[in-house]
Scaffold this motif. Structure first.
Motif: not given
Lengths: 306, 314
Positions: B17, B20-21, B24, B68, B71-72, B282
């Motif tokens: 996670w 990913f953040t 992003f 955000y 997208t997640i 990712v």
């Protein structure tokens, strides 16, 4: 400190950079194979090390005063001299525009070396700051910083630098920043582990006991004692930064043509591999020699510290 | 044991996670406008309203936080958005390119392992004196060679000088020989280093002396007693090797003009195709995390000595 401990301290196997694992090897060798040799008091002459210093000295001179080594122009080609094979006149040959390849290599040193240095300085400062904060404050700050470091290490270095390149755009400075960013995590991890072990030592306790403030003790005692093993690692990073920068240059994300950056030279020579082998061979050999020398010197620094 | 597994899986998901953040934040939340860069190009001849429509379709003007969350949510369901450059779903692009890269990387990994074992075995067989120190210095030479240059030199030597391997219209497997070798050389270096160090370490253990005292030959000791103990620690760097493998694929596919995740990455950077690059970042972070998780869970199974102190495995 025992020899074994020193070996443990320099192991950085989980760093993303294979060079770090290699720096661990000599430590283990000292610990396991030749304890008797490590005791010898006269310094043996190491021809390999001298050669490495020699190569680095030349590369630095190329970067500082390229005009001393060549009389040709690195950007302006000579008419009628295109794609000449190595000869007495052009001893590494010329490229498709009639430019002397040796001259371009000499003038390219400043781009490749300053880029690598800038990248390492970025990684060193940002990484040290993070590592010192995490290691000295501890608690949840440490926890958060180290988790972020873990995450940064989980993204392959090349992809991380490409992400920065997409964000900032192409160019020499941006490529250096991108490469520097990828080394922040490894620096932070190394510095933190050093800070944590130094903080537990008696002289730090004594400094606190005799009334030193947090920042003063950090600055006077913890930081200088934590940075010794960082020096060898920094030297190692210079080598890997040169490699990474040349890769970005080769992919076309670094300095724009006609800059004679080494990676870019190889990329340009690529179109002539069938006819002009020297255009790709020479810049690559120079890059390999410089990186090998940097690694050899950093290995020597690491050994001298133990 | 079950608690250990659950906590390790939870940690892995947390790292994923966070990866990913970070990607992003780096790629999408920062200023910079890939949609505008592409569609403002006069070649497309689009009017201002049409561009606004496209921007709405890509949700380029939305504020960061809803984007955000959006997208997640998509990533979890396997929807990686649309490639700006190709105009197709990123997941379709990945599916099309993944097999060839996995084949390349898998072969390269196997070749690297073989190369590393050859280096380790040669340097540990007796009767090699001076050659031994040369062989032991090979790994540090291997990591100092720029991968892209190695690829070009291999083409130059084997294809143009000796005409052994064709580069123009090669057969399916023939065309893989040089790329596999190009990736394998730098990957083999850390493997060989770890092997060499572990073999040296294991050779000093008492059970080796016992085996020797019983009359076992050097080769027998190496094979029967040292090999297993020396190979296991290589697993601990499997995740890092994967990253190197992927980086090698990016460079090698570019040099040899192969299709795959590597060339996809290169195109994504060239055209500022943020969605594609983020998906690749990712996914590679996910693979890294998964590999490390698998190694962590497998290690106590392969090395029973660790079963008693599970907490120490990291």
């Amino acid at each position: 400190m025992t020899i074994l401990e020193a070996g443990e301290r320099h192991r950085n196997i989980d760093s993303p950079n294979p060079l770090d694992w290699i720096s661990a090897a000599p430590a283990a060798e000292v610990a396991t194979r030749a304890p008797a040799k490590a005791r010898s008091y006269t310094l043996p002459i190491q021809p390999g090390l001298i050669f490495a210093y020699f190569i680095l000295a030349i590369a630095l001179l190329w970067a500082v005063a390229p005009g001393l080594f060549t009389s040709y122009d690195p950007v302006q080609g000579l008419p009628g001299q295109q794609l000449k094979a190595p000869s007495a006149l052009h001893f590494l040959g010329t490229d498709a525009l009639g430019r002397d390849l040796y001259t371009r290599l000499v003038y390219g040193a400043v781009h490749s070396l300053t880029g690598a240095l800038a990248a390492v300085v970025i990684g060193l400062f940002a990484g040290t700051a993070l590592g010192v904060i995490a290691g000295s404050i501890g608690g949840w700050v440490d926890e958060i910083i180290m988790r972020v470091v873990d995450v940064l290490l989980s993204i392959p270095a090349l992809l991380l630098s490409l992400s920065i390149i997409i964000l900032l755009g192409f160019g020499t400075v941006n490529a250096a920043i991108a490469v520097g960013f990828t080394s922040i995590a490894s620096f932070a991890r190394l510095v933190r582990s050093e800070v944590v072990s130094v903080r537990r030592s008696e002289y730090v306790e004594a400094a606190f006991g005799s009334g030193g403030t947090f920042f003063k003790v950090l600055w006077r005692h913890v930081l200088p004692n934590s940075l010794t093993s960082v020096i060898a690692f920094t030297a190692l990073q210079v080598g890997s930064a040169i490699l990474q920068l040349s890769t970005l240059g080769f992919l076309g994300y670094g300095a724009p043509p006609p800059t004679p950056e080494w990676g870019l030279l190889i990329a340009e020579g690529r179109n002539y591999i069938a006819t002009a082998w020297w255009l790709t061979a020479a810049p690559g050999i120079v890059a390999v020699l410089v990186v090998l020398s940097v690694n050899r010197v950093s290995q020597a620094i690491g050994k001298a510290q133990r | 044991m079950a608690r250990y597994i659950v906590s390790r899986v939870g940690q892995a998901l947390l790292v994923l996670w966070a990866a990913f953040t970070i990607s992003f934040v780096l790629l999408q939340a920062m200023p910079g406008d890939a949609v505008l860069i592409k569609f403002q190009n006069p070649e497309y001849g689009l009017s201002a309203e049409q561009i606004a429509d496209i921007r709405a379709a890509y949700d380029a003007d939305g504020s960061v936080l809803p984007q955000y969350v959006h997208t997640i949510g998509n990533f979890v369901t396997g929807d990686f958005g649309y490639s700006l450059q190709a105009g197709v779903a990123v997941s379709a692009q990945l599916a099309a390119n993944l097999p060839s890269t996995i084949r390349l990387a898998g072969l390269a990994f196997a070749a690297a392992a073989v190369l590393a074992v050859i280096i380790a075995v040669l340097s540990n067989l007796s009767g090699f004196g001076r050659l031994r120190s040369f062989i032991q210095s090979l790994p540090s030479l291997f990591v100092s060679i720029p991968t892209f240059w190695l690829g070009i030199m291999l083409i130059q030597i084997f294809s143009f000088r000796f005409r052994l391997v064709p580069v123009i219209n090669p057969g399916e497997w023939e065309g893989l020989i040089l790329p596999v070798l190009t990736i394998a050389v730098p990957i083999s270096a850390p493997m060989a280093q770890i092997l060499l160090r572990n073999i040296d370490e294991v050779l000093t253990r008492p059970f080796v002396s016992v085996a020797r005292a019983k009359g076992a030959s050097h080769a027998f000791v190496l094979w029967q007693h040292v090999a297993k103990n020396a190979f296991l620690p290589v697993l601990t760097v499997a995740g890092v090797l994967f990253g190197e493998l992927l980086a090698g694929a990016v460079i090698t596919e570019t040099v040899f003009g192969l299709n795959g995740i590597g060339s996809l990455t290169e195109q994504a950077v060239n055209f500022q195709d943020v969605a594609v690059l983020q998906a690749i970042v990712v996914i590679s972070a996910a693979a890294f995390v998964a590999i490390n998780l698998a190694v962590d869970l497998l290690y106590p199974v392969l090395d029973p000595r660790l079963k008693t102190k599970l907490g120490a495995v990291s």
